[in-house]
Design an enzyme around this catalytic site. Sequence first.
Site, PDB file in Angstrom:
ATOM      1  N   VAL A  54     -14.366 -20.584 -17.115  1.00  0.00           N
ATOM      2  CA  VAL A  54     -13.094 -20.081 -16.606  1.00  0.00           C
ATOM      3  C   VAL A  54     -12.073 -19.803 -17.708  1.00  0.00           C
ATOM      4  O   VAL A  54     -11.079 -19.126 -17.462  1.00  0.00           O
ATOM      5  CB  VAL A  54     -12.524 -21.073 -15.574  1.00  0.00           C
ATOM      6  CG1 VAL A  54     -11.900 -22.292 -16.253  1.00  0.00           C
ATOM      7  CG2 VAL A  54     -11.523 -20.404 -14.650  1.00  0.00           C
ATOM      8  N   TYR A  55     -12.289 -20.295 -18.919  1.00  0.00           N
ATOM      9  CA  TYR A  55     -11.330 -20.066 -19.998  1.00  0.00           C
ATOM     10  C   TYR A  55     -11.311 -18.578 -20.360  1.00  0.00           C
ATOM     11  O   TYR A  55     -12.290 -18.043 -20.883  1.00  0.00           O
ATOM     12  CB  TYR A  55     -11.670 -20.891 -21.237  1.00  0.00           C
ATOM     13  CG  TYR A  55     -11.572 -22.388 -21.050  1.00  0.00           C
ATOM     14  CD1 TYR A  55     -10.854 -22.941 -19.989  1.00  0.00           C
ATOM     15  CD2 TYR A  55     -12.186 -23.270 -21.939  1.00  0.00           C
ATOM     16  CE1 TYR A  55     -10.750 -24.312 -19.827  1.00  0.00           C
ATOM     17  CE2 TYR A  55     -12.089 -24.636 -21.784  1.00  0.00           C
ATOM     18  CZ  TYR A  55     -11.377 -25.155 -20.718  1.00  0.00           C
ATOM     19  OH  TYR A  55     -11.288 -26.525 -20.555  1.00  0.00           O
TER      20      TYR A  55
END
Length: 342
Positions: A54-55
Amino acid sequence: MRYRTLGRTGIQVSPYCLGAMMFGAIGNPDHEDSVRIIHRALDAGINCIDTADVYSRGESEEIVGKALRGRREDVVLATKVNGAMGDDPNRRGTSRRWIMAEVEHSLRRLGTDYIDLYQVHRLDPTVDIEETLSALTDLVRSGKVRAIGSSTFPASAIVEAQWAAERRGLERYRTEQPPYSILDRGIEREILPVAQRYGMGTLVWSPLAQGMLTGRFRKGQQAGTHRGNLPFEHYRDERRLDAVERLVPIAEQAGMSLTHLAMAFAVAHPGVTSAIIGPRTMEQLDDLLAGAEIALDDAILDEIDAIVAPGTDVGRLDMAYNPPELQQTALRRRPAGDRAAA
């Protein structure tokens, strides 16, 4: 750099783990510069890198993958799954369906055929724990994942997962990744003892309390553009600011920066395997590395204990796991017509 065993896995990791959250759109968008920072960390002896799908929506994993070309076997590579990776409601969570799909995406972005530590980014209360562990077990047995872990789980969920794994003959979580700093010591009460009891390694995140322990945020001073934003309310928390003001002279008297005091504190606990650092620039990384040899004596640790008592958090710990009952009023209130005792 010294090395520590990651729980009972036999894997050796450095006491500082390089966090890659700030590589990509939400931090440093310059891929080449980010790669140089990663290489500098590896050259300094850091052998553990932690990222997540998700980064920056996968961009962080892509940058890490670029940096590890030719150096993959020398690195303990960790990533995570659970965060939303699109608008589709099935492109998130810890269902078997999503885990099996997303691990392939992470492997592709990272440019590798195996992940050393695959972590569940947050507890997903909508999924049966055995569903998640079963999928992760298949990944370990297929060779795509070496070990599995959890992140920011409450103690009860850690124990439940350990029991479920034993009961069903599944792979068990070998690590936990909780928030931990001088200002956020709540995990000393249950999380760290539980992790130690089950032989789990711990990779603690935010040892600088989201920047509060860098010395940039002081009482009566406006620092940075984020302090007025809702996600950064803790920068205005008077209790946290007061604690920082009491910590600054301790660091000064010891001849070190507040940042170095905070990092040395985080890795001093016997239940902590490694503390995740998240530099955005080379200067930030070099500053963190400069304090790697600092060891706090008992006198300094006693002074810190007097400011923030062991097992307590200063102010509201908005980084920790919040169960659905705290987020949804309907789960903690009976229907209006069913609230009276008689």
